[in-house]
Motif scaffolding. Structure first.
Motif, short mmCIF file in Angstrom:
data_model
loop_
_atom_site.label_atom_id
_atom_site.label_comp_id
_atom_site.label_asym_id
_atom_site.label_seq_id
_atom_site.Cartn_x
_atom_site.Cartn_y
_atom_site.Cartn_z
N ALA A 38 9.25 -5.63 2.62
CA ALA A 38 8.10 -4.82 3.05
C ALA A 38 6.90 -5.09 2.14
CB ALA A 38 8.45 -3.33 3.02
N VAL A 39 5.74 -5.10 2.74
CA VAL A 39 4.49 -5.21 1.99
C VAL A 39 3.64 -3.99 2.32
CG1 VAL A 39 2.38 -6.54 1.58
CG2 VAL A 39 4.54 -7.73 2.02
N ILE A 40 3.17 -3.30 1.28
CA ILE A 40 2.35 -2.10 1.46
C ILE A 40 0.97 -2.38 0.88
CG2 ILE A 40 2.16 0.37 0.98
CD1 ILE A 40 5.19 0.43 0.59
N PHE A 41 -0.05 -2.04 1.66
CA PHE A 41 -1.43 -2.34 1.29
C PHE A 41 -2.22 -1.07 0.96
CE2 PHE A 41 -0.17 -5.83 4.06
CZ PHE A 41 -0.72 -6.95 3.45
N ASP A 42 -3.19 -1.25 0.09
CA ASP A 42 -4.29 -0.31 -0.05
C ASP A 42 -5.29 -0.66 1.06
OD1 ASP A 42 -6.30 1.41 -1.34
OD2 ASP A 42 -7.21 -0.47 -2.01
N LEU A 43 -6.29 0.20 1.29
CA LEU A 43 -7.30 -0.09 2.32
C LEU A 43 -8.62 -0.55 1.71
CD1 LEU A 43 -8.30 -0.17 5.23
CD2 LEU A 43 -8.84 2.28 5.04
N ASP A 44 -9.36 0.36 1.10
CA ASP A 44 -10.69 0.04 0.59
C ASP A 44 -10.63 -0.96 -0.56
OD1 ASP A 44 -11.89 1.84 2.36
OD2 ASP A 44 -11.56 3.51 1.00
N GLY A 45 -11.32 -2.06 -0.41
CA GLY A 45 -11.34 -3.09 -1.45
C GLY A 45 -10.18 -4.05 -1.37
N THR A 46 -9.27 -3.82 -0.42
CA THR A 46 -8.09 -4.68 -0.27
C THR A 46 -8.07 -5.33 1.11
OG1 THR A 46 -6.86 -3.28 -1.82
CG2 THR A 46 -5.57 -4.77 -0.41
N ILE A 89 8.51 -8.96 8.28
CA ILE A 89 8.19 -8.12 7.11
C ILE A 89 7.69 -6.76 7.60
CG2 ILE A 89 6.74 -7.88 5.05
CD1 ILE A 89 8.69 -10.13 4.76
N ARG A 90 8.24 -5.70 7.06
CA ARG A 90 7.75 -4.36 7.38
C ARG A 90 6.43 -4.15 6.65
NH1 ARG A 90 9.59 -0.98 11.02
NH2 ARG A 90 9.78 0.81 9.65
N LEU A 91 5.47 -3.49 7.31
CA LEU A 91 4.15 -3.31 6.74
C LEU A 91 3.79 -1.84 6.63
CD1 LEU A 91 2.17 -6.12 8.62
CD2 LEU A 91 3.27 -6.23 6.37
N GLY A 92 3.21 -1.47 5.48
CA GLY A 92 2.79 -0.10 5.28
C GLY A 92 1.42 -0.04 4.63
N MET A 93 0.88 1.16 4.54
CA MET A 93 -0.41 1.37 3.88
C MET A 93 -0.42 2.72 3.19
SD MET A 93 -4.26 1.36 5.39
CE MET A 93 -4.29 -0.42 5.27
N ILE A 94 -0.99 2.73 1.99
CA ILE A 94 -1.27 3.98 1.27
C ILE A 94 -2.73 3.94 0.88
CG2 ILE A 94 -0.70 5.47 -0.67
CD1 ILE A 94 1.95 3.94 -0.94
N THR A 95 -3.50 4.91 1.34
CA THR A 95 -4.91 4.94 1.00
C THR A 95 -5.32 6.33 0.54
OG1 THR A 95 -7.17 4.62 1.85
CG2 THR A 95 -5.51 5.30 3.44
N ASN A 96 -6.03 6.39 -0.56
CA ASN A 96 -6.63 7.65 -0.99
C ASN A 96 -7.87 7.89 -0.16
OD1 ASN A 96 -4.69 7.96 -2.95
ND2 ASN A 96 -6.03 7.45 -4.67
N GLY A 97 -8.07 9.13 0.27
CA GLY A 97 -9.27 9.43 1.04
C GLY A 97 -9.05 10.55 2.02
#
Length: 221
Positions: free
Chosen positions: A4-12, A109-117
């Motif tokens: 699995a790959v987990i992404f940030d949002l802003d700036g990524t 690949i499983r995909l996720g996201m964690i974003t503050n906001g």
């Protein structure tokens, strides 16, 4: 083995610097009658400075701008509402974003996201970028009641994706909130380089372009 790959949002995934500048220009034109006494370049530069890479919420930014530039014909509430509803139309992805997400997805690949906001704003931005077409689970800090770098939000994402920390890779632009936060729960982590955060951090794995991510993931797969 990375599952699995987990992404940030802003700036990524979202090129927030370019997106913000485009939005401010658009908003300046929309309210030109009320803002024309301020040079556009000066207004944009001051907005970006007060925004502090997105770590100052726009209610404070607009209140400060109204005060500094003696703007009485607009309210900060008006401008903030326009920001929340309209920023989505200025969203610019980083180069190779869609290609990388599609390739990872196609390779199982499983995909996720964690974003503050804030939930509404980030949800609109995600929709504008078409990220829902690829991401399996999305965690937004306001909705979760907790934000990075707290360990719990990373652990929630891993649980939703059904993988162990060592089977995952986190990608983000903030050295502490993203990289160190992910490493603290046992995840692999990659820094999406941003010169704003370049010092005094030393990070083992980093990329300049999202396209570099594929090689890193496939080496571990």
């Amino acid at each position: 083995m990375i599952k699995a790959v987990i992404f940030d949002l802003d700036g990524t995934l979202l090129d927030r610097d370019r997106s913000l500048k485009l939005f401010i220009k658009t908003q300046y034109k929309k309210y030109f009658r009320e803002l024309k006494h301020i040079p556009e370049k000066h207004y944009i530069e001051r907005f970006i400075e007060l925004d502090n890479k997105g770590y100052v919420w726009k209610d404070k930014v607009y209140q400060q701008l109204l005060q500094e530039f003696s703007i009485s014909s607009l309210t900060w509430e008006q401008l903030l509402e326009d920001y929340i509803n309209s920023f989505q139309y200025s969203c610019i992805p980083f180069q190779n974003m869609e290609y990388v997400l599609k390739e990872l997805k196609n390779r199982g690949i499983r995909l996720g996201m964690i974003t503050n906001g804030f939930t509404i704003l980030q949800s609109l931005n995600l929709k504008a970028l078409g990220i829902h077409n690829y991401i399996d689970t999305i965690l937004i800090s306001e909705q979760e009641g907790i934000k990075k770098p707290h360990a719990e939000i990373f652990l929630r994402a891993l649980e939703k994706l059904g993988v162990n920390p060592e089977e995952s890779l986190y990608v983000g632009d903030h050295p502490e909130n993203d990289v160190i936060g992910a490493q603290n729960v046992g995840m692999n982590a990659v820094w999406k380089k941003d010169p704003f955060w370049s010092e005094p951090y030393t990070i083992e794995q980093s990329i300049d372009d999202l396209g570099e991510l594929l090689n890193l993931v496939l080496q571990e797969k």
